[in-house]
Scaffold this motif. Structure first.
Motif, PDB file in Angstrom:
ATOM      1  N   GLY A   1       0.811  -1.193  -0.103  1.00 15.58           N
ATOM      2  CA  GLY A   1      -0.007  -0.068   0.036  1.00 15.58           C
ATOM      3  C   GLY A   1       1.007   1.069  -0.029  1.00 15.58           C
ATOM      4  N   THR A   2       0.221   2.499  -0.590  1.00 14.04           N
ATOM      5  CA  THR A   2       1.433   3.489  -0.911  1.00 14.04           C
ATOM      6  C   THR A   2       0.201   4.830  -0.406  1.00 14.04           C
ATOM      7  OG1 THR A   2       2.616   4.857  -2.159  1.00 14.04           O
ATOM      8  CG2 THR A   2       0.919   3.287  -3.280  1.00 14.04           C
ATOM      9  N   PHE A   3       0.941   5.658   0.098  1.00 14.24           N
ATOM     10  CA  PHE A   3       0.254   7.247   0.350  1.00 14.24           C
ATOM     11  C   PHE A   3       1.070   7.925  -0.844  1.00 14.24           C
ATOM     12  CE2 PHE A   3      -0.601   5.359   4.407  1.00 14.24           C
ATOM     13  CZ  PHE A   3      -1.864   5.775   4.644  1.00 14.24           C
ATOM     14  N   THR A   4       0.377   8.708  -1.566  1.00 17.33           N
ATOM     15  CA  THR A   4       1.316   9.618  -2.677  1.00 17.33           C
ATOM     16  C   THR A   4       0.806  10.755  -2.505  1.00 17.33           C
ATOM     17  OG1 THR A   4       0.851   7.293  -4.125  1.00 17.33           O
ATOM     18  CG2 THR A   4       1.292   9.789  -5.335  1.00 17.33           C
ATOM     19  N   CYS A   5       1.927  11.676  -2.823  1.00 19.18           N
ATOM     20  CA  CYS A   5       1.852  12.989  -3.210  1.00 19.18           C
ATOM     21  C   CYS A   5       2.215  13.460  -4.407  1.00 19.18           C
ATOM     22  CB  CYS A   5       2.788  14.013  -2.240  1.00 19.18           C
ATOM     23  SG  CYS A   5       2.490  13.930  -0.491  1.00 19.18           S
ATOM     24  N   THR A   6       1.531  13.927  -5.246  1.00 17.49           N
ATOM     25  CA  THR A   6       1.635  14.120  -6.519  1.00 17.49           C
ATOM     26  C   THR A   6       2.288  15.616  -6.737  1.00 17.49           C
ATOM     27  OG1 THR A   6      -0.676  14.893  -7.020  1.00 17.49           O
ATOM     28  CG2 THR A   6      -0.303  12.573  -7.460  1.00 17.49           C
ATOM     29  N   ASN A   7       3.167  15.522  -7.787  1.00 17.51           N
ATOM     30  CA  ASN A   7       3.712  16.910  -8.208  1.00 17.51           C
ATOM     31  C   ASN A   7       4.203  17.780  -7.217  1.00 17.51           C
ATOM     32  OD1 ASN A   7       2.548  16.830 -10.930  1.00 17.51           O
ATOM     33  ND2 ASN A   7       0.727  17.289 -10.542  1.00 17.51           N
ATOM     34  N   VAL A   8       5.321  16.900  -6.511  1.00 18.07           N
ATOM     35  CA  VAL A   8       6.173  17.530  -5.281  1.00 18.07           C
ATOM     36  C   VAL A   8       7.238  18.514  -5.952  1.00 18.07           C
ATOM     37  CG1 VAL A   8       7.371  17.112  -3.252  1.00 18.07           C
ATOM     38  CG2 VAL A   8       5.186  15.674  -3.729  1.00 18.07           C
ATOM     39  N   ASN A   9       7.346  19.555  -5.739  1.00 22.21           N
ATOM     40  CA  ASN A   9       8.398  20.346  -6.047  1.00 22.21           C
ATOM     41  C   ASN A   9       9.960  20.237  -5.301  1.00 22.21           C
ATOM     42  OD1 ASN A   9       7.032  21.976  -8.137  1.00 22.21           O
ATOM     43  ND2 ASN A   9       5.990  23.049  -6.235  1.00 22.21           N
ATOM     44  N   PRO A  10      10.922  20.461  -6.002  1.00 17.18           N
ATOM     45  CA  PRO A  10      12.245  20.488  -5.398  1.00 17.18           C
ATOM     46  C   PRO A  10      12.272  21.202  -3.863  1.00 17.18           C
ATOM     47  CG  PRO A  10      12.535  21.162  -7.574  1.00 17.18           C
ATOM     48  CD  PRO A  10      11.104  21.132  -7.169  1.00 17.18           C
ATOM     49  N   ASN A  11      13.098  20.522  -2.993  1.00 15.30           N
ATOM     50  CA  ASN A  11      13.205  20.966  -1.675  1.00 15.30           C
ATOM     51  C   ASN A  11      11.794  21.318  -1.011  1.00 15.30           C
ATOM     52  OD1 ASN A  11      15.941  21.180  -1.710  1.00 15.30           O
ATOM     53  ND2 ASN A  11      15.756  22.966  -2.799  1.00 15.30           N
ATOM     54  N   SER A  12      10.849  20.438  -1.262  1.00 20.41           N
ATOM     55  CA  SER A  12       9.663  20.282  -0.594  1.00 20.41           C
ATOM     56  C   SER A  12       9.460  18.722  -0.221  1.00 20.41           C
ATOM     57  CB  SER A  12       8.377  20.625  -1.605  1.00 20.41           C
ATOM     58  OG  SER A  12       8.497  21.790  -1.949  1.00 20.41           O
ATOM     59  N   CYS A  13       8.417  18.635   0.664  1.00 16.09           N
ATOM     60  CA  CYS A  13       8.362  17.208   1.325  1.00 16.09           C
ATOM     61  C   CYS A  13       7.100  16.599   1.153  1.00 16.09           C
ATOM     62  CB  CYS A  13       8.840  17.182   2.623  1.00 16.09           C
ATOM     63  SG  CYS A  13       9.145  15.740   3.301  1.00 16.09           S
TER      64      CYS A  13
ATOM     65  N   THR B   1      -4.035   0.698  -2.145  1.00 13.45           N
ATOM     66  CA  THR B   1      -4.131  -0.607  -1.072  1.00 13.45           C
ATOM     67  C   THR B   1      -3.244  -1.523  -1.970  1.00 13.45           C
ATOM     68  OG1 THR B   1      -6.062  -1.669  -1.984  1.00 13.45           O
ATOM     69  CG2 THR B   1      -6.081  -0.355   0.028  1.00 13.45           C
ATOM     70  N   ALA B   2      -2.617  -2.444  -1.228  1.00 15.11           N
ATOM     71  CA  ALA B   2      -1.714  -3.497  -1.805  1.00 15.11           C
ATOM     72  C   ALA B   2      -2.560  -4.087  -3.011  1.00 15.11           C
ATOM     73  CB  ALA B   2      -1.348  -4.351  -0.951  1.00 15.11           C
ATOM     74  N   ASP B   3      -3.726  -4.207  -2.917  1.00 16.04           N
ATOM     75  CA  ASP B   3      -4.497  -5.122  -3.828  1.00 16.04           C
ATOM     76  C   ASP B   3      -5.356  -3.894  -4.941  1.00 16.04           C
ATOM     77  OD1 ASP B   3      -6.650  -3.737  -2.423  1.00 16.04           O
ATOM     78  OD2 ASP B   3      -7.941  -5.522  -1.926  1.00 16.04           O
ATOM     79  N   GLY B   4      -4.718  -2.718  -4.971  1.00 17.06           N
ATOM     80  CA  GLY B   4      -5.102  -1.852  -5.888  1.00 17.06           C
ATOM     81  C   GLY B   4      -6.265  -1.099  -5.811  1.00 17.06           C
ATOM     82  N   ARG B   5      -6.933  -0.851  -4.624  1.00 16.22           N
ATOM     83  CA  ARG B   5      -8.094  -0.033  -4.365  1.00 16.22           C
ATOM     84  C   ARG B   5      -7.415   1.504  -4.174  1.00 16.22           C
ATOM     85  NH1 ARG B   5     -10.891  -1.667   0.440  1.00 16.22           N
ATOM     86  NH2 ARG B   5      -9.174  -2.848   0.923  1.00 16.22           N
ATOM     87  N   LYS B   6      -7.872   2.361  -4.780  1.00 17.36           N
ATOM     88  CA  LYS B   6      -7.649   3.802  -4.721  1.00 17.36           C
ATOM     89  C   LYS B   6      -8.304   4.610  -3.986  1.00 17.36           C
ATOM     90  CE  LYS B   6      -4.878   3.020  -8.778  1.00 17.36           C
ATOM     91  NZ  LYS B   6      -4.903   3.302 -10.402  1.00 17.36           N
ATOM     92  N   TYR B   7      -7.857   5.668  -3.368  1.00 17.98           N
ATOM     93  CA  TYR B   7      -8.817   6.667  -2.407  1.00 17.98           C
ATOM     94  C   TYR B   7      -7.965   7.879  -2.736  1.00 17.98           C
ATOM     95  CZ  TYR B   7     -10.343   2.433  -0.067  1.00 17.98           C
ATOM     96  OH  TYR B   7     -11.185   1.216   0.321  1.00 17.98           O
ATOM     97  N   ASN B   8      -9.003   8.819  -2.858  1.00 19.34           N
ATOM     98  CA  ASN B   8      -8.770  10.337  -3.009  1.00 19.34           C
ATOM     99  C   ASN B   8      -8.762  11.112  -1.801  1.00 19.34           C
ATOM    100  OD1 ASN B   8      -8.379  13.038  -3.403  1.00 19.34           O
ATOM    101  ND2 ASN B   8      -9.802  13.088  -5.262  1.00 19.34           N
ATOM    102  N   LEU B   9      -7.476  11.430  -1.219  1.00 14.89           N
ATOM    103  CA  LEU B   9      -7.322  11.913   0.247  1.00 14.89           C
ATOM    104  C   LEU B   9      -7.256  13.445   0.071  1.00 14.89           C
ATOM    105  CD1 LEU B   9      -4.762   9.509   1.576  1.00 14.89           C
ATOM    106  CD2 LEU B   9      -7.075   9.388   1.517  1.00 14.89           C
ATOM    107  N   ALA B  10      -7.328  14.014  -0.934  1.00 13.28           N
ATOM    108  CA  ALA B  10      -7.309  15.469  -0.776  1.00 13.28           C
ATOM    109  C   ALA B  10      -8.076  16.323   0.072  1.00 13.28           C
ATOM    110  CB  ALA B  10      -7.328  16.082  -2.393  1.00 13.28           C
ATOM    111  N   ALA B  11      -9.497  15.778   0.107  1.00  9.40           N
ATOM    112  CA  ALA B  11     -10.150  16.701   0.887  1.00  9.40           C
ATOM    113  C   ALA B  11     -10.196  16.460   2.519  1.00  9.40           C
ATOM    114  CB  ALA B  11     -11.580  16.210   0.491  1.00  9.40           C
ATOM    115  N   LEU B  12      -9.283  15.551   2.890  1.00  5.81           N
ATOM    116  CA  LEU B  12      -9.213  15.402   4.369  1.00  5.81           C
ATOM    117  C   LEU B  12      -8.301  16.372   5.030  1.00  5.81           C
ATOM    118  CD1 LEU B  12      -8.485  11.472   4.387  1.00  5.81           C
ATOM    119  CD2 LEU B  12     -10.651  12.772   4.646  1.00  5.81           C
TER     120      LEU B  12
END
Length: 168
Positions: free
Chosen positions: A30-42, A129-140
């Motif tokens: 399973g993976t938490f992803t941040c999309t489009n992260v700029n340099p010297n950001s985290c 998730t490890a089995d491929g289900r995807k969740y949009n966390l942007a609104a949390l």
């Protein structure tokens, strides 16, 4: 030759990396992803920890330092590894709570890219998730994200978050 440097500078100015925080070693699970992260950001999570951090979308001519952080989001740098002539890098020395990157000075100057010092921190906007289900966390908000992270770490059902699931 100078026009080539300008092209590289423009490409880098519009390019950013996706940073994925993996529950498993070797950038698996399973993976938490941040999309489009700029340099010297985290990209970071407020609590818990993940086993590995993956950096996706690296331009092969970039010479960057990939950083793994610990102790909550991007508090302390734990691991630094160089990525050059590749489009992906995986850090395996977790547990981590965040990942970030920056250009190494010599390559940055060669491409007209000086190090940025924004220090921006972002929280994950996606979970898969490890089995491929995807969740949009942007609104949390932060508290909701912490609850979501705790539930994924404990293996609790994500049924309460069904509304966030992305169907593709």
């Amino acid at each position: 030759m100078q026009s080539l440097a300008v092209i590289f500078a423009c490409m880098a100015a519009v390019s950013a990396l996706d940073i994925r925080l993996f529950e498993g070693r070797d950038c698996k699970g399973g993976t938490f992803t941040c999309t489009n992260v700029n340099p010297n950001s985290c990209c970071g999570i407020p609590s818990g920890g993940v086993s590995s951090v993956g950096f996706y979308g690296i331009l092969p001519q970039w010479n960057i330092e990939c950083r793994g952080h610990e102790n909550g989001r991007c508090a302390n740098t734990k691991t630094i590894q160089v990525a050059f002539n590749t489009n992906f890098k995986c850090l395996n020395d977790g547990p981590y709570t965040g990942g970030g990157y920056g250009f190494r000075a010599n390559k940055a100057r060669g491409l007209g890219l000086d190090k940025q010092t924004s220090g921006e921190q972002q929280m994950p906007d996606r979970f898969e998730t490890a089995d491929g289900r995807k969740y949009n966390l942007a609104a949390l908000d932060t508290d909701q994200l912490v609850e979501f992270i705790d539930q994924t770490a404990n293996g609790t059902s994500l049924e309460a978050y069904k509304a966030l699931e992305v169907m593709e």
